[in-house]
Design a protein around this motif. Structure first.
Motif, short mmCIF file in Angstrom:
data_model
loop_
_atom_site.label_atom_id
_atom_site.label_comp_id
_atom_site.label_asym_id
_atom_site.label_seq_id
_atom_site.Cartn_x
_atom_site.Cartn_y
_atom_site.Cartn_z
N GLY B 10 2.51 -9.90 -16.88
CA GLY B 10 3.32 -8.69 -16.77
C GLY B 10 2.85 -7.68 -17.79
N ASN B 11 2.32 -6.60 -17.28
CA ASN B 11 1.68 -5.61 -18.13
C ASN B 11 2.60 -4.41 -18.31
N GLY B 12 3.90 -4.68 -18.35
CA GLY B 12 4.85 -3.57 -18.38
C GLY B 12 5.34 -3.27 -19.78
N ALA B 14 8.08 -4.21 -21.61
CA ALA B 14 8.55 -5.25 -22.54
C ALA B 14 7.39 -6.14 -22.99
N GLY B 15 6.55 -6.52 -22.05
CA GLY B 15 5.44 -7.42 -22.38
C GLY B 15 4.51 -6.79 -23.40
N MET B 16 4.11 -5.54 -23.15
CA MET B 16 3.14 -4.94 -24.05
C MET B 16 3.75 -4.57 -25.39
N ARG B 45 7.21 3.52 -17.94
CA ARG B 45 7.84 3.55 -16.61
C ARG B 45 8.99 4.56 -16.55
N ILE B 46 9.71 4.69 -17.64
CA ILE B 46 10.84 5.62 -17.69
C ILE B 46 10.42 7.01 -17.21
N LEU B 47 9.21 7.37 -17.58
CA LEU B 47 8.80 8.75 -17.34
C LEU B 47 8.24 8.97 -15.94
N LEU B 48 8.38 7.98 -15.06
CA LEU B 48 7.98 8.22 -13.67
C LEU B 48 8.85 9.33 -13.08
N SER B 49 10.09 9.42 -13.55
CA SER B 49 10.97 10.47 -13.00
C SER B 49 10.43 11.86 -13.29
N PRO B 50 10.12 12.19 -14.55
CA PRO B 50 9.50 13.50 -14.79
C PRO B 50 8.14 13.67 -14.11
N GLY B 79 -4.44 -5.60 -11.97
CA GLY B 79 -4.52 -5.73 -10.52
C GLY B 79 -4.54 -7.19 -10.07
N LYS B 80 -4.24 -8.10 -10.98
CA LYS B 80 -4.23 -9.51 -10.59
C LYS B 80 -2.83 -10.08 -10.77
N MET B 81 -2.31 -10.55 -9.65
CA MET B 81 -0.95 -11.09 -9.65
C MET B 81 -1.01 -12.59 -9.90
N VAL B 82 -0.28 -13.05 -10.90
CA VAL B 82 -0.27 -14.49 -11.16
C VAL B 82 0.60 -15.17 -10.10
N ARG B 83 0.04 -16.24 -9.48
CA ARG B 83 0.77 -16.92 -8.41
C ARG B 83 1.39 -18.23 -8.86
N GLU B 247 10.49 -15.12 -9.33
CA GLU B 247 9.84 -16.03 -8.36
C GLU B 247 8.87 -16.98 -9.06
N LEU B 248 8.00 -16.38 -9.89
CA LEU B 248 6.97 -17.18 -10.55
C LEU B 248 7.60 -18.25 -11.45
N ALA B 249 8.58 -17.83 -12.24
CA ALA B 249 9.23 -18.76 -13.17
C ALA B 249 9.88 -19.90 -12.40
N VAL B 276 10.53 -12.08 -21.90
CA VAL B 276 11.22 -10.87 -22.37
C VAL B 276 11.33 -9.88 -21.23
N GLY B 277 12.26 -8.96 -21.36
CA GLY B 277 12.33 -7.84 -20.43
C GLY B 277 13.38 -8.03 -19.35
N GLU B 278 13.22 -7.27 -18.30
CA GLU B 278 14.22 -7.27 -17.23
C GLU B 278 14.29 -8.59 -16.48
N THR B 319 23.21 5.02 -21.44
CA THR B 319 22.37 5.55 -20.37
C THR B 319 22.35 7.05 -20.41
N LYS B 320 21.16 7.61 -20.13
CA LYS B 320 21.05 9.06 -20.10
C LYS B 320 20.32 9.42 -18.82
N LEU B 321 20.87 10.38 -18.08
CA LEU B 321 20.20 10.81 -16.84
C LEU B 321 19.10 11.78 -17.21
C1 LIG Z 1 11.91 5.57 -12.32
C2 LIG Z 1 12.48 4.79 -13.44
C3 LIG Z 1 13.19 5.44 -14.45
C4 LIG Z 1 13.73 4.73 -15.52
N1 LIG Z 1 14.41 5.40 -16.48
C5 LIG Z 1 14.87 4.73 -17.55
C6 LIG Z 1 15.51 5.40 -18.63
O1 LIG Z 1 15.72 6.61 -18.61
N2 LIG Z 1 15.90 4.70 -19.72
C7 LIG Z 1 15.69 3.36 -19.78
O2 LIG Z 1 16.03 2.76 -20.80
N3 LIG Z 1 15.11 2.68 -18.77
C8 LIG Z 1 14.70 3.33 -17.65
N4 LIG Z 1 14.09 2.64 -16.64
C9 LIG Z 1 14.00 1.19 -16.73
C10 LIG Z 1 12.80 0.74 -17.55
O3 LIG Z 1 11.65 1.35 -17.09
C11 LIG Z 1 12.68 -0.78 -17.43
O4 LIG Z 1 13.84 -1.34 -18.00
C12 LIG Z 1 11.46 -1.36 -18.12
O5 LIG Z 1 10.30 -0.78 -17.66
C13 LIG Z 1 11.41 -2.85 -17.88
O6 LIG Z 1 10.35 -3.41 -18.59
P1 LIG Z 1 9.74 -4.80 -18.17
O7 LIG Z 1 8.53 -5.02 -18.99
O8 LIG Z 1 10.79 -5.83 -18.18
O9 LIG Z 1 9.31 -4.61 -16.65
P2 LIG Z 1 8.18 -3.66 -16.09
O10 LIG Z 1 7.97 -2.49 -16.94
O11 LIG Z 1 8.54 -3.45 -14.67
O12 LIG Z 1 6.90 -4.56 -16.19
C14 LIG Z 1 6.70 -5.71 -15.42
C15 LIG Z 1 5.28 -5.74 -14.98
O13 LIG Z 1 4.95 -7.04 -14.59
C16 LIG Z 1 4.14 -7.01 -13.45
N5 LIG Z 1 4.26 -8.30 -12.80
C17 LIG Z 1 5.33 -8.84 -12.20
N6 LIG Z 1 5.05 -10.08 -11.74
C18 LIG Z 1 3.76 -10.32 -12.05
C19 LIG Z 1 2.88 -11.43 -11.83
N7 LIG Z 1 3.29 -12.53 -11.23
N8 LIG Z 1 1.62 -11.34 -12.28
C20 LIG Z 1 1.18 -10.23 -12.92
N9 LIG Z 1 1.96 -9.16 -13.15
C21 LIG Z 1 3.24 -9.21 -12.71
C22 LIG Z 1 4.70 -5.86 -12.67
O14 LIG Z 1 3.76 -5.35 -11.76
C23 LIG Z 1 5.01 -4.85 -13.78
O15 LIG Z 1 3.91 -4.04 -14.03
C24 LIG Z 1 13.57 3.33 -15.56
C25 LIG Z 1 12.88 2.66 -14.54
C26 LIG Z 1 12.34 3.37 -13.51
C27 LIG Z 1 11.61 2.64 -12.42
#
Ligand SMILES: Cc1cc2nc3c(=O)[nH]c(=O)nc-3n(C[C@H](O)[C@H](O)[C@H](O)COP(=O)(O)OP(=O)(O)OC[C@H]3O[C@@H](n4cnc5c(N)ncnc54)[C@H](O)[C@@H]3O)c2cc1C
Ligand code: SRM
Ligand code: SF4
Ligand code: FES
Lengths: 122, 811
Positions: B10-12, B14-16, B45-50, B79-83, B247-249, B276-278, B319-321
């Motif tokens: 997970g390259n999102g 929380a992970g990074m 990711r938060i800034l996808l909205s702007p 670009g590689k999904m862990v299965r 799913e993976l876990a 960690v994370g969502e 939360t802030k819109l």
């Molecule tokens: C449009 C939008 C607006 C948001 N606005 C706010 C805001 O204003 N304030 C706020 O606090 N939060 C906001 N959030 C929520 C916030 O972005 C998330 O809480 C946060 O990104 C979650 O982090 P994460 O690392 O848990 O998950 P993610 O950032 O989603 O990272 C998970 C990553 O893991 C990858 N992944 C999943 N499974 C696998 C696998 N098996 N193998 C490899 N990779 C995998 C996914 O592709 C993804 O890239 C918003 C979210 C979105 C979508």
């Protein structure tokens, strides 16, 4: 210039290690200006120009912890080993070689020539 | 030694973030490999909205590009999904067959958007709103002349998507199952205001509508509702919620409920696997905002780095819109119930609505629409459980109205120009803050403080800096209830203090050992605090540690910007004699003191004294009977008085004598922060007693006692504690108040914020209502004073700590 060159080579005796408080510093007045000689909790000794890279605050008056000192004026933290400000602050203060022999602290007034020039203000 | 292998799935966000924190703690411990299903580096990711709304580009929101991974020797499989995870062999395998072995595995797979099981859900043009790919698909439709967009779901993300698409020129309808928008964050009046604000920008709403089917052949054409109504649609955005991606876990046999279950160290049921994370479920809660995830990241990194002491104990969410120009902020529990009371402010014409829900005089939740400047302030009061009974009247009008000399609500941060000065103390303008946030990838107030110095001095611009932060990177303000004393420990001020008393810890080393300090000799933040707590807990027993005193308290004089010192002798109650003045004058001449100044505290300041001269200056002053004024200390400072009944035609009592008695009783006491007092002879209050920590105002029938005033950065008028009759009573109450403050306030917390935190009612209970308790407090104060009232100047003039004041001369 030859006089400065001579000074550049000299080790000077600072005094007993016991004269510097643990986690503290003493100021040594030299031709290079004031030099702060620090002593850590585990008796490592370091010497820096007594001038904070921020606005020249006297580092000798700061609080020592680990191998760092916090400047008394605006709390920048400076690395005793090399005089560098700890990130995110940027800046560096000249540092000097020191050694402890038989409980006596020696300080070498040797610097890269350009740094030495800056330290004495020429 | 071969390094241990850490694999991150997970390259999102929380992970990074965890990896970044880990690199800061232990850069060389692991060989790090990261798998990311998305073909990108790490982005915000938060800034996808702007980005969708055209206010930012993808480039703007990249947090770590590929070069960053390379620079830190991290292998990135983008670009590689862990299965699969083979826990026995400690190996993960991706869809394309890439496999990696791990010693530690970190799962950070985030969430997946919920897709309603509707007929037509697989048609082209039906999207969710989660990643860059989704945004690109929406933009492609908008760019190819798609006219009608239907957003299913009126929550935060749905509204941000709808706003973005409308700004891209689409005709947008938001469909919501319930009767009000963002029902998890807003009450009905707030939701109504928000809806009207969005309608005025051209969005349309269909509330209480349930979608029945999505119609079309290959591409979506329309949406049909259960009541038969149909809406044309070129694009359908499904935004009805997220679910943790487990799913993976699960397939690896890890224990999951709603999310992957973790303990307070973010460890799953397999000790080699962290999460960690969502995707995580901690103490029954899952989170969908970044601030809590960042807190998890910090703790998890601490354990991965084998520093091993931090705990994550859950977060509160705010939360802030993020719709430019429409301010919405929500935190905590905002529903009224029988035990709760609400404070509401409404100005429909300006589109402003504020509601605070209180229980036991503490904020439990807040909803703000239209004016959200005070959101972070309310959130702080909520987190810290501050008693707000004394603030009630001004609470809804905001922090600016409780006397913050900082910037009022008038400043709309987003609209300020780059040159606008935000931090007056350090001269930092808005542009510099925004640049630092973007270029250094900052997320928290602490980080901005460290990098820019903004709001690091007096703190009155904190709200503004938080707003700039929120408008630049989204809102990630800290939400953890517990604030550690400093980075050397995970314990709070209160926990440390309690441990000192409960476990009879009597030296700095004992405290650090018992509480497992992370650094051998602490830092410049915790050492003075510990030293004070020990001085206060064990008077007479604990030996003060001069190395843990800030230079002013160590040298008993104030350091000046040129390294010289200032000297302020005590002038009891502001009354002096010709002999004292002569002694001061002679000292000033003898030691060539450049400036002699009357201070704001009714005393005389000798400024520019060389350090080596200090002991001589003190010796000479001491001969005339002058002692240290502690103008440098977290200690009793001045007791200002007026002339009172001795001279003044209005005076009702002898305020001068009262002040001198108070000063004689309290001088020398070390306190959590400085303490100032004043005594006025009548309610005209010429000694300004009502902005002092302890102020006394004489009235005909006795003395009014006032507490918790502050005239500094944030002016606070005192609260009336009570009225007493005699001078002896004034002294007893004063001593009891001092001791309560000394024993219970946190280091560097002045009486004003302390009283706001614990509540005036509490202080009254302890000092006024409980007679025995008051006498006991006063007795403890007196006992401590017997040890404390030693003139530090006289000691040093007599040779104590000589080395401190002399330099070494080298030839
Ligand atoms: C449009 C939008 C607006 C948001 N606005 C706010 C805001 O204003 N304030 C706020 O606090 N939060 C906001 N959030 C929520 C916030 O972005 C998330 O809480 C946060 O990104 C979650 O982090 P994460 O690392 O848990 O998950 P993610 O950032 O989603 O990272 C998970 C990553 O893991 C990858 N992944 C999943 N499974 C696998 C696998 N098996 N193998 C490899 N990779 C995998 C996914 O592709 C993804 O890239 C918003 C979210 C979105 C979508
Ligand atoms: C000398 C004096 C200014 C003057 O020339 O009059 C002064 C000077 C300083 N003040 Fe002050 N304050 C002085 C009266 C005040 C007053 C007025 C008063 O006491 O009636 C106030 C507002 C009242 C109050 O404190 O509530 C005041 C509010 C501050 C503050 C803000 C405190 C706050 O709670 O917001 C600071 C910063 C701090 O303490 O962290 C501060 C800090 C300082 C420091 C210590 C800054 C520093 O860390 O170096 C200055 C030291 C100068 C020196 O070396 O002497 N000074 N300062 C005054 C000394 C009074 C005395 O006789 O001891
Ligand atoms: S004396 Fe007080 S107000 Fe004046 S510059 Fe110093 S801290 Fe600021
Ligand atoms: S002079 Fe050292 S921090 Fe400013």
């Amino acid at each position: 210039m030859s006089e400065t060159a001579a000074v550049r080579e000299t080790w000077i005796k600072v005094g007993e290690l016991a004269g510097i408080p643990r986690l503290g510093a003493r100021v040594v007045c030299t031709l290079f200006g004031n030099i702060a000689v620090f002593r850590t909790a585990d008796d490592q000794v370091f010497a820096l120009a007594d001038r904070c890279p921020h606005k020249g605050g006297p580092l000798s008056q700061g609080m020592v912890f680990g191998t760092r000192v916090a400047c008394p004026l605006h709390d920048w933290v400076v690395e005793l080993k090399n005089g560098r400000a700890v990130a995110p602050d940027v800046g560096c203060t000249p540092s000097f070689p020191v050694r402890v022999e038989a409980g006596v602290v020696w300080l070498k007034l040797a610097l890269e020539p350009n740094v030495a020039a800056a330290a004495v203000g020429v | 030694m071969t390094r241990r292998r850490l694999v991150v799935v997970g390259n999102g966000m929380a992970g990074m973030r965890t990896v970044e924190e880990l690199l800061a703690l232990a850069p060389d411990l692991y060989d790090i490999t990261v798998f990311g299903a998305e073909p990108h580096g790490n982005y915000n990711r938060i800034l996808l909205s702007p980005v969708l709304a055209g206010e930012k580009t993808i480039d703007d929101i990249i947090l770590n590009d590929r070069a960053w991974y390379a620079e830190h020797h991290i292998r990135l499989h983008a670009g590689k999904m862990v299965r699969t995870i083979d826990r026995r062999k400690k190996t993960v395998v991706a869809a394309d067959g890439t496999s990696e072995r791990y010693d530690r595995l970190l799962l950070a797979t985030g969430s997946t958007p919920i897709i309603l099981p509707l007929p037509g859900k697989e048609l082209a043009g039906v999207v969710t709103f989660r990643d860059i790919d989704d945004v690109e698909r929406m933009l492609a439709t908008a760019g190819n002349g798609g006219r009608h967009a239907v957003v299913i779901g009126g929550g935060l993300l749905g509204l941000e998507a709808a706003n973005g698409l409308a700004k891209r020129g689409m005709d947008v309808t938001v469909v919501h199952l319930l009767g009000t928008l963002m029902e998890r964050q807003l009450d009905a009046p707030a939701a109504g205001l928000l809806q009207r604000a969005l309608e005025s920008r051209g969005l349309r709403f269909l509330l209480e509508h349930q979608t029945a089917a999505i119609l079309g052949d290959q591409r979506v054409r329309a949406v049909r509702f259960t009541n038969g109504v149909e809406l044309p649609a070129d694009l359908v955005v499904m935004s009805v919620g997220i679910k943790p991606n487990i799913e993976l876990a699960k397939s690896a046999g890890l224990y999951c409920k709603r999310g992957v279950v973790v303990n307070d160290t973010l460890q799953t049921f397999d000790p080699s696997i962290y999460a960690v994370g969502e995707c995580v479920e901690h103490r029954g809660a899952t989170y969908g905002l970044v601030a809590p995830l960042f807190e998890q990241a910090k703790v998890c990194a601490n354990h991965l780095a084998r520093a091993g002491s931090a705990r994550y104990e859950g977060s509160l969410a705010a939360t802030k819109l993020k719709v430019t120009g429409i301010e919405v902020y929500s935190a905590g529990d905002f529903q009224d119930d029988a035990q709760a009371e609400s404070l509401v402010f409404q100005d429909a014409a300006r589109g402003v609505y504020k509601k605070l829900v209180l229980r036991d005089n503490r904020i439990r939740g807040s909803v703000l629409v239209g004016d959200t400047v005070d959101g972070p302030w309310y959130f702080q009061l909520l987190r810290e459980g501050t008693d707000v009974s004394e603030l009630r009247e001004q609470l809804l009008f905001g922090q600016a109205h409780v006397g913050d000399s900082g910037h009022g609500a008038a400043s709309k941060v987003a609209a300020l120009p780059d040159e606008a000065e935000i931090c007056g103390c350090n001269g930092v303008c808005k542009g510099a803050i925004v640049r630092a946030i973007v270029e250094q990838g900052l997320f928290s107030l602490e980080e901005v403080r460290a990098h820019t110095k903004a709001s690091s001095s007096c703190g009155s611009c904190t709200g503004l800096v938080e707003q700039i932060l929120a408008s630049t990177v989204g809102d990630a303000s800290p939400t953890q209830k517990k604030k550690p004393l400093c980075p050397c420990t995970d314990y709070t001020h209160d926990e440390v203090r309690q441990a000192i008393r409960a476990n009879q810890l009597k030296s700095m080393a004992a405290v650090r050992q018992f509480l497992e300090w992370k650094t051998p000799d602490g830092c410049q933040k915790c050492r003075p605090a510990l030293n004070y707590y020990l001085v206060c807990a064990w008077p007479g027993e604990y030996v003060d540690d001069s190395r843990s005193r800030f230079i002013n308290e160590r040298a008993h004089a104030n350091i000046q910007k040129d390294g010289t010192y200032s000297v302020v002798p005590r002038i009891w109650g502001g009354v002096t004699t010709p002999a004292e003045l002569r002694a001061i004058a002679e000292v000033a001449e003898r030691y060539q003191v450049p400036t002699v100044k009357i201070t704001g505290g009714q005393r005389i300041d000798l400024l520019g004294v060389k350090k080596a001269d200090l002991p001589h200056v003190w010796r000479d002053l001491g001969r005339a009977g002058l002692v240290s004024g502690h103008a440098y200390g977290k200690a009793l400072r001045t007791v200002k008085t007026c002339v009172g009944s001795e001279w003044c035609r209005f005076g009702t009592q002898d305020s001068t004598t009262m002040g001198i008695k108070m000063e004689k009783m309290t001088w020398g006491a070390w306190t959590p922060h400085k303490v100032k007092m004043a005594v006025s002879g009548c309610p005209r209050n010429c000694a300004e007693a009502t902005i002092k920590d302890f102020g006394v105002v004489a009235v005909d029938s006795g003395w009014e006692l006032h507490v918790g005033g502050n005239g500094g950065v944030k002016v606070r008028v005192t609260d009336l504690l009570c009225k007493v009759r005699t001078m002896e009573e004034v002294l007893e109450y004063c001593a009891a108040f001092m001791q309560l403050y000394r024993e219970e306030a946190r280091y560097l917390e002045r009486t004003a914020p302390w009283i706001e935190r614990v509540g005036l009612a509490y202080v009254k209970r302890r000092v006024v209502e409980d007679t025995d308790g008051r006498k006991a407090l006063a007795a403890r104060f007196a006992a401590s004073q017997r040890e404390a009232q030693v003139d530090p100047w006289a000691e040093r003039a007599a040779g104590f700590d000589q080395d401190e004041f002399s330099a070494i001369l080298a030839s």
